[in-house]
Design a protein around this motif. Structure first.
Motif, PDB file in Angstrom:
ATOM      1  N   GLY A 370     -22.175   8.749 -17.910  1.00 57.54           N
ATOM      2  CA  GLY A 370     -22.991  10.050 -17.556  1.00 57.54           C
ATOM      3  C   GLY A 370     -23.635   9.847 -19.312  1.00 57.54           C
ATOM      4  O   GLY A 370     -24.541  11.890 -19.069  1.00 57.54           O
ATOM      5  N   GLY A 371     -22.705  10.392 -19.678  1.00 55.78           N
ATOM      6  CA  GLY A 371     -22.708  11.213 -21.087  1.00 55.78           C
ATOM      7  C   GLY A 371     -22.328  10.375 -22.158  1.00 55.78           C
ATOM      8  O   GLY A 371     -21.570   9.096 -21.873  1.00 55.78           O
ATOM      9  N   ILE A 372     -21.990  10.211 -23.118  1.00 56.04           N
ATOM     10  CA  ILE A 372     -21.636   9.172 -24.578  1.00 56.04           C
ATOM     11  C   ILE A 372     -19.923   9.762 -24.466  1.00 56.04           C
ATOM     12  O   ILE A 372     -19.225  10.693 -23.785  1.00 56.04           O
ATOM     13  N   MET A 373     -19.542   8.308 -24.596  1.00 58.12           N
ATOM     14  CA  MET A 373     -17.699   8.481 -24.076  1.00 58.12           C
ATOM     15  C   MET A 373     -17.487   8.294 -25.688  1.00 58.12           C
ATOM     16  O   MET A 373     -16.222   8.662 -25.918  1.00 58.12           O
ATOM     17  N   ILE A 374     -17.656   7.289 -25.917  1.00 57.60           N
ATOM     18  CA  ILE A 374     -17.214   6.583 -27.503  1.00 57.60           C
ATOM     19  C   ILE A 374     -18.533   6.361 -28.556  1.00 57.60           C
ATOM     20  O   ILE A 374     -19.210   6.423 -28.094  1.00 57.60           O
ATOM     21  N   ALA A 375     -17.812   7.354 -29.417  1.00 56.89           N
ATOM     22  CA  ALA A 375     -19.189   7.124 -30.985  1.00 56.89           C
ATOM     23  C   ALA A 375     -18.811   7.274 -32.387  1.00 56.89           C
ATOM     24  O   ALA A 375     -17.175   7.572 -32.105  1.00 56.89           O
ATOM     25  N   ASN A 376     -19.609   7.102 -33.364  1.00 55.04           N
ATOM     26  CA  ASN A 376     -18.939   6.887 -34.439  1.00 55.04           C
ATOM     27  C   ASN A 376     -19.666   8.773 -34.859  1.00 55.04           C
ATOM     28  O   ASN A 376     -20.410   9.120 -34.643  1.00 55.04           O
ATOM     29  N   PHE A 377     -18.423   9.668 -35.227  1.00 57.29           N
ATOM     30  CA  PHE A 377     -18.600  11.136 -35.214  1.00 57.29           C
ATOM     31  C   PHE A 377     -19.004  11.704 -36.903  1.00 57.29           C
ATOM     32  O   PHE A 377     -18.859  10.458 -37.931  1.00 57.29           O
ATOM     33  N   PRO A 378     -19.769  12.322 -36.756  1.00 58.56           N
ATOM     34  CA  PRO A 378     -20.199  12.538 -38.761  1.00 58.56           C
ATOM     35  C   PRO A 378     -19.288  12.632 -39.687  1.00 58.56           C
ATOM     36  O   PRO A 378     -19.162  12.284 -40.574  1.00 58.56           O
ATOM     37  N   ALA A 379     -17.983  13.235 -38.956  1.00 56.70           N
ATOM     38  CA  ALA A 379     -16.951  13.508 -39.711  1.00 56.70           C
ATOM     39  C   ALA A 379     -15.785  12.278 -40.252  1.00 56.70           C
ATOM     40  O   ALA A 379     -15.001  12.505 -41.253  1.00 56.70           O
TER      41      ALA A 379
END
Ligand code: AMP
Length: 587
Positions: A370-379
């Protein structure tokens, strides 16, 4: 390339990322706390996605702010403020009421990215109906199958799509009582009404009824290896995850102009093309036109898009045209770019920097989550080719299934296994419609098993390895081989059919079919073309095979199952693997 790293200096970023201290936030995060990002219905009457995405913004002084900026394919523009959306969704909710449609009943949407799509989606949620957006490039068969399984009561579509794809299906869909056409309805068609007459005349005053956060809001169909499409059921409470991921993974700030290029016919286009940006209160760009690199660069420049969420197939198509084509546009507003839906090759991440001066941030999720689970984050540093790290509130692991159906968590890094997520989280599906057993099989020992193979490295970054099943990803669209095979088998010449995903440098995989003919039919170019045409007509261009090969027989196991994996290995010249179950072969 997998060893390279794009280093971030979060303190230098403007604005400062919402998620600055990844480890610290992960250690203190709770979903209960994230729920405080939202207002809830007045008087403690629950949680409703439309209230969070639209109506509550009026109380926070955003009534006059542009919510949706619609760019028509003919160059038209339409701006809908949060105030406009509140009124328009109220009208749609009242229109459903005037038809006698009850909360919980299913409203299906089938149209291109028109403003009415967004109004209907949110308005149906306001009326506490369950929404199923369908991809407008689906052919009649996928539409009928999903409408039947999902018990569609209302369909909102255009006169052209109705005429071409739905009209002939009405006898198969006795439960479909109301069709609302965005445009002029044909005269004398029972149960068919025009949007303007029905919705345009309805009152905009609407008070959302009590909405249990656990009540069903969205039904998204997704494909499996076998059987019919699965209806992943999502609840109003999922909006907590949409809000948190919009902040952390997409880094949305109040003054952002956000553009998600996905079509709401697929889950990304709903969760992040409609709900998440509006919940955050930003201005969301909706471009009606299909992909064209120059048009897209023009949208980024003219609309001053600051956060852009797109997909690997489009990025690879842009790469083909070269970085200079991008540099011809002035994009000073663009500050964050993210991608989802299929593996993003490391070259594409780096090309982002070369062409846009920014890397693409890959992230991972699926219809079920349903939504993002794993991500490359801006910081956080990017390791090009990696999907990134789990969202605060999400525990991800690599597991291996044991023979007794339990799972073992792989503690050491660098080992391939199935990607698993610790349950629960707010946007996790609550079931597959009418398929409890299939749903139960997705879980073991408190983990949701994603069906994807992946690996975790020593820094906690996850790397996509492949699918554990035979499902095909083409241009970001998930396609079930069974659905394609079934359509081919309807043709009188076809005795057997097997469908695989054949790797493609641009769209990831193309759908390729192998067909064995019935006696009396002759393989040849004419029949190949006929079968391609037949499949395209039944399934639509997005799902139909692009290639068909004829075989005298298809390889089968002793239990009679066609061995798609063997066909694929042979097609790609790969090792054939364990053939102990092979009973009959194509040769
Ligand atoms: P869907 O349910 O249609 O959104 O498709 C979900 C599937 O797409 C996942 O299970 C993966 O196989 C694939 N997928 C999504 N995002 C990524 C990604 N960033 N990298 C690799 N595969 C992805």
């Amino acid at each position: 390339m997998t060893g390279s790293r794009i280093t971030k200096r979060p303190g230098n970023l403007s604005p400062l990322p919402n998620l600055r201290d990844y480890e610290g936030t992960c250690s203190t995060f709770s979903w209960d706390q994230a729920a405080r990002l939202l207002d809830g219905l007045p008087g403690g009457a629950g949680l409703n996605i439309c209230h969070e995405a639209v109506d509550r913004h009026l109380r926070h002084g955003r009534g006059g702010k542009t919510a949706l900026r619609w760019l028509g394919k003919g160059g038209e523009r339409r701006e809908l403020t949060y105030g406009d959306l509140s009124l328009a969704t109220g009208r749609f909710a009242n229109a459903l009421g005037s038809l006698g449609v009850q909360p919980g009943e299913r409203v299906f949407l089938l149209m291109g990215r028109l403003p009415e799509l967004y109004v209907a989606l949110l308005g149906a949620l306001k009326a506490r109906c369950v929404v199923t957006p369908l991809f407008s490039a689906f052919g009649p068969e996928p539409i009928a199958m999903r409408a039947e399984l999902g018990d569609a009561r209302v369909l909102v579509t255009t006169p052209e799509l109705y005429q071409r794809k739905v009209r002939g299906l009405r006898a198969r869909l006795p439960g479909l009582k109301h069709v609302i056409l965005v445009g002029e309805p044909p005269a004398g068609e029972p149960g068919v009404q025009g949007w303007d007459a029905l919705v345009g005349s309805a009152s905009s005053d609407y008070v959302i009824g009590p909405t249990d956060p656990e009540s069903l809001a969205l039904l998204h169909f997704t494909s499996g290896t076998t059987g019919r499409p699965k209806g992943a059921m999502h609840v109003h409470g999922a909006v907590v995850a949409h809000a948190a991921t919009a902040l952390y993974a997409l880094d949305l700030h109040d003054d952002d102009i956000f553009w998600c290029t996905a079509d709401p016919g697929w889950v990304t286009g709903t969760s992040y093309g409609v709900i998440a940006p509006l919940v955050t209160g930003v201005t969301s760009v909706v471009a009606e036109a299909e992909f064209d690199a120059q048009t897209w660069y023009g949208v980024l420049e003219r609309e001053k898009v600051s956060v852009w969420y797109t997909a690997p197939t489009a990025i690879r198509m842009m790469m083909k045209l070269g970085a200079d084509a991008v540099r011809a546009y002035k994009l000073p507003a663009l500050r964050f770019m993210a991608s989802v839906g299929e593996p993003l090759n490391p070259e594409a991440v780096v090309w982002g920097q070369e062409a846009f001066g920014l890397p693409f941030h890959d992230n991972w999720w699926q219809t079920e989550t349903g939504g993002i689970m794993i991500a490359n984050f801006p910081a956080l540093d990017i390791k090009p080719g990696s999907m990134g790290r789990p969202l605060p509130g999400i525990t991800a692991a690599i597991v291996q299934r044991r023979a007794d159906a339990s799972v073992q968590v792989v503690a050491e890094p660098g080992i391939d296994g199935e990607l698993a997520l610790k349950v629960p989280w707010p946007s996790m599906m609550r079931g597959y419609l009418h398929e409890d057993e299939r749903y139960r099989k997705c879980f073991a020992g408190g983990w949701y098993l994603t069906g994807d193979l992946a690996r975790r490295d020593e820094d906690g970054y996850f790397w996509f390895v492949g699918r554990a099943d035979d499902v095909i990803k083409s241009a970001g669209h998930l396609i079930g081989p069974f659905e394609v095979e079934s359509a081919l088998l309807e043709h009188p010449a076809v005795a057997e059919a097997a469908v695989i995903g054949k790797p493609d440098p641009i769209v990831g995989e193309v759908v390729k079919a192998f067909v064995a003919l019935k006696p009396g039919f002759e393989a040849g170019e004419a029949l190949r073309r006929e079968l391609l045409g037949h499949a395209r007509k039944r399934l639509g261009a997005a799902v139909a095979p692009k290639e068909i090969d004829f075989r005298a027989n298809l390889p089968k196991t002793r239990s009679g199952k066609i061995m798609r994996r063997l066909l694929k290995a042979r097609e790609l010249g790969l090792p054939e693997g364990d053939l102990s179950t092979l009973e009959s072969d194509e040769k």
